[in-house]
Design an enzyme around this catalytic site. Structure first.
Site, PDB file in Angstrom:
ATOM      1  N   CYS A  95       0.711  -1.248  -0.057  1.00  9.70           N
ATOM      2  CA  CYS A  95       0.025  -0.020   0.016  1.00  9.70           C
ATOM      3  C   CYS A  95       0.843   1.411   0.121  1.00  9.70           C
ATOM      4  O   CYS A  95       1.517   1.567  -0.953  1.00  9.70           O
ATOM      5  CB  CYS A  95      -0.934  -0.159   1.052  1.00  9.70           C
ATOM      6  SG  CYS A  95      -2.402   1.185   0.854  1.00  9.70           S
ATOM      7  N   HIS A 223      -3.376  -5.480   0.829  1.00 13.65           N
ATOM      8  CA  HIS A 223      -2.833  -5.882   2.049  1.00 13.65           C
ATOM      9  C   HIS A 223      -2.662  -7.491   2.236  1.00 13.65           C
ATOM     10  O   HIS A 223      -3.601  -8.002   2.887  1.00 13.65           O
ATOM     11  CB  HIS A 223      -3.357  -5.339   3.101  1.00 13.65           C
ATOM     12  CG  HIS A 223      -3.240  -3.966   3.231  1.00 13.65           C
ATOM     13  ND1 HIS A 223      -2.479  -3.212   3.764  1.00 13.65           N
ATOM     14  CD2 HIS A 223      -3.923  -2.846   2.710  1.00 13.65           C
ATOM     15  CE1 HIS A 223      -2.462  -1.543   3.897  1.00 13.65           C
ATOM     16  NE2 HIS A 223      -3.376  -1.473   2.934  1.00 13.65           N
ATOM     17  N   GLU A 225      -0.716  -8.639   4.749  1.00 14.84           N
ATOM     18  CA  GLU A 225      -0.589  -8.880   5.983  1.00 14.84           C
ATOM     19  C   GLU A 225      -1.990  -8.896   6.863  1.00 14.84           C
ATOM     20  O   GLU A 225      -1.984  -8.922   8.033  1.00 14.84           O
ATOM     21  CB  GLU A 225       0.570  -8.166   6.440  1.00 14.84           C
ATOM     22  CG  GLU A 225      -0.142  -6.518   6.708  1.00 14.84           C
ATOM     23  CD  GLU A 225      -0.477  -5.624   5.570  1.00 14.84           C
ATOM     24  OE1 GLU A 225      -0.885  -4.506   5.663  1.00 14.84           O
ATOM     25  OE2 GLU A 225      -0.300  -6.204   4.484  1.00 14.84           O
TER      26      GLU A 225
END
Length: 265
Positions: A95, A223, A225
């Site tokens: 990001c 994302h 994660e």
């Protein structure tokens, strides 16, 4: 061997907790270092096998997302980053971290010119922030070490400036020829998506992330994660009822690939 990963923190980035957990679950040892501390001792970067630029809003997104961080890091760490890359280490940006990498010229570097920006990441075509889950398809011919063996995946996006753009058609063609587009936004059939909402920002060629020609430097807008556990998925309960409950969140696969690559180095 437990590979170590440097996670840069400070100045508005805010995904250090989930990013650290992602690397830990993948078998690495993440170390969080504030940008000021790294700039005070830039040689520390070489103590690590990988570096991660995380998500958030570095420097309040002043002068466009990722720009101020890219200027500061690029100015102070240019020589150290070049050596880090030449030594074969990995860099991941997610990001805001992808925006930083693109505006610094770490990706795509398709012409072989590292740290010479050739694309930008700009304001979404819709004109406002987007926050939902998207379908992704991975390109099997890409050299990207993070995406090896991956085909399809759903991940969340959270950005107002995610459109990968260049006004130069030759640059875009060179990026594609070099295999520097490992992941694209996809429609329900898995085809590259150019239309909203499958493509949340209007990114050219449905590009959701870019790598360099070696595949060791990789940045993406979604994302990974944020999808470390099956329950992170917004429809996890439906998937469980349908017998499609994975052992772990699919975003972890990118980190597992990276750790495997570092162990083999």
């Amino acid at each position: 061997m437990t590979p170590s990963v440097l996670i840069i923190t400070g100045y508005g980035v805010n995904c250090e907790a989930e990013s650290s957990l992602a690397w830990e679950r993948a078998g690495a040892r993440p170390v969080r270092v504030h940008l000021n501390d790294l700039l005070a001792a830039p040689g520390r970067i070489h103590d690590f096998g990988a570096l991660m630029f995380i998500g958030g809003f570095s420097y309040g997104d002043h002068m466009s997302s990722g720009h101020a961080m890219a200027v500061r890091v690029g100015h102070h760490l240019r020589d150290e980053l070049r050596r880090f890359v030449e030594d074969g280490h990995l860099i991941l940006g997610v990001c805001n971290g992808f925006q930083v990498m693109a505006k610094m010229g770490l990706v795509p570097a398709a012409d072989g010119e590292l740290l010479n920006p050739s694309v930008t990441v700009m304001r979404n075509d819709c004109g406002h922030f987007q926050n939902y889950w998207v379908d992704l398809r991975f390109e099997p011919d890409s050299p990207c070490v993070f995406t090896r063996g991956l085909e399809r995946m759903e991940l969340p996006i959270r950005h107002g400036e995610g459109k990968v753009f260049t006004p130069d058609a030759a640059v875009l063609e060179g990026i594609e020829k070099a295999g520097c587009v490992p992941v694209r936004y996809a429609d329900a059939e898995g085809r590259p998506a150019q239309d909203y909402p499958a493509n949340p920002n209007g990114s050219l060629n449905a590009i959701a992330g870019l790598c360099d020609p070696t595949g060791r430097l990789f940045g993406l807008m979604p994302h990974p994660e944020a999808y470390l556990f099956p329950e992170n998925h917004p429809r996890w309960d439906h998937r469980k009822g349908e017998g499609r409950f994975p052992e772990y969140g699919e975003g972890l696969k990118l980190f597992l690939n990276a750790v495997e690559c570092m162990r083999q180095a």
